[in-house]
Scaffold this active site. Sequence first.
Site, mmCIF file in Angstrom:
data_model
loop_
_atom_site.group_PDB
_atom_site.id
_atom_site.type_symbol
_atom_site.label_atom_id
_atom_site.label_comp_id
_atom_site.label_asym_id
_atom_site.label_seq_id
_atom_site.Cartn_x
_atom_site.Cartn_y
_atom_site.Cartn_z
ATOM 1 N N ASP A 95 0.789 -1.231 0.000
ATOM 2 C CA ASP A 95 0.000 0.000 0.000
ATOM 3 C C ASP A 95 0.821 1.281 0.000
ATOM 4 O O ASP A 95 0.323 2.342 0.350
ATOM 5 C CB ASP A 95 -0.904 0.013 1.235
ATOM 6 N N GLU A 117 -0.458 -8.981 -1.275
ATOM 7 C CA GLU A 117 -1.154 -8.429 -0.110
ATOM 8 C C GLU A 117 -2.306 -7.523 -0.562
ATOM 9 O O GLU A 117 -2.479 -6.399 -0.109
ATOM 10 C CB GLU A 117 -0.204 -7.671 0.822
ATOM 11 N N GLU A 131 -2.210 5.220 2.612
ATOM 12 C CA GLU A 131 -2.185 3.806 2.259
ATOM 13 C C GLU A 131 -3.532 3.261 1.791
ATOM 14 O O GLU A 131 -3.591 2.437 0.867
ATOM 15 C CB GLU A 131 -1.668 2.980 3.452
ATOM 16 N N HIS A 207 4.809 5.381 13.555
ATOM 17 C CA HIS A 207 5.270 6.235 12.458
ATOM 18 C C HIS A 207 4.151 6.749 11.555
ATOM 19 O O HIS A 207 4.392 7.582 10.696
ATOM 20 C CB HIS A 207 6.255 5.457 11.581
ATOM 21 N N ARG A 209 1.267 8.586 9.512
ATOM 22 C CA ARG A 209 1.028 10.014 9.327
ATOM 23 C C ARG A 209 -0.115 10.517 10.201
ATOM 24 O O ARG A 209 -0.077 11.649 10.684
ATOM 25 C CB ARG A 209 0.726 10.307 7.849
ATOM 26 N N HIS A 240 11.367 5.536 14.140
ATOM 27 C CA HIS A 240 11.431 5.800 12.705
ATOM 28 C C HIS A 240 12.273 7.053 12.461
ATOM 29 O O HIS A 240 12.214 8.013 13.238
ATOM 30 C CB HIS A 240 10.018 6.001 12.155
#
Length: 374
Positions: A95, A117, A131, A207, A209, A240
């Site tokens: 994604d 996936e 994503e 991590h 957004r 991250h």
Amino acid sequence: MKKILSVFGTRPEAAKMVPLLLEMRKADVESLVCVTAQHRELLDDVLRPFDITPNFDLNIMTAGQTLTEITARVLHGLAPVLRETRPDVLLVHGDTTTTFAASLAAFYAQVDVGHVEAGLRSFDKYRPYPEEINRKLTTAVADFHFAPTELARKNLLNENVPAEKIFVTGNTAIDMIKHTVRADYAFMNPALRGADFSKRIILMTAHRRENWGEPMEKICMAVKRVAETFDDVQVIWAVHPGKAAHDPPHKILADVPKILLTEPLHIFDMHNLMSRAFLILTDSGGLQEEAPSFNLPVVVLREVTERPEGLAAGMLVLAGTDSIFDETARLLTDDAAYKKMAAAENPFGDGKASERIVEVLQKSQASLHHPGTF
């Protein structure tokens, strides 16, 4: 012989594509690899131990790159690669923005797309962002949909994807574990060698957004409270490198006893740390899939998840950013609740997803009746 071009750009993609690339080495397939290097150092660290050297490296990464810039650079960089290689199938994973942009580039060149996936959905286009939409846009152009679970297959059917184009394979993330975990493993990261494994290890990542800004600060404060409340825990947070995910924990937690902040962990270190951990706190999708293989409950630092199979199986609990302390404290104090989650059956696969995907690719016929536009 089928010519397969695999395109990926981030560490999570690489970690889940490695077992598939290793399987193609054994098969009657010409396997080519193109990396976009959306994550540069993190990506290289995954490929190197398996002697995987990309045939093409777009090397698009720049500091502070935007989603628009990533998309444009992948489209621009991949076009000549497609002209040169003329693959039968372009494989993408999951994604990321690389996934969507590479799929679009293949569509423009009239090359078949295989989506590994496929079919995961949160049904909220901004959680996770970007994503969720990357997945749906990739579905729109894909010709082979490798769904990890039956629920993912149903999601695709509900979007009118033809049933004969969907293949339930399991998740390649589970395949990867058999390549990385060893009983006699010695950690590469020096910080992990100094961790106190006599305590209950809480492994953390964050991590996404949607967790940038105030949500990340709330995550930090909740974890600080856990460390200050429970004497027998050691929190290990693999931080991250992106500024929005990196700065808050270093600002808020750097001097807190029992909290160890590390750089991103090598895939070998991460999986072997999971094998020694007591609990996971994360907003990562991959860790949600891998945890059942280690009998690890997961507190998900998100309001929704596109992996509801884990919720149904009982090994995930959604905490968002408001219930992190409560859910973590419950699992640290309620032995029955912990054991129930830890004993949940893995809904994400049996470690043979890569074999099934390669078998489909070998047997498949091109879905288009013309050679493509290069």
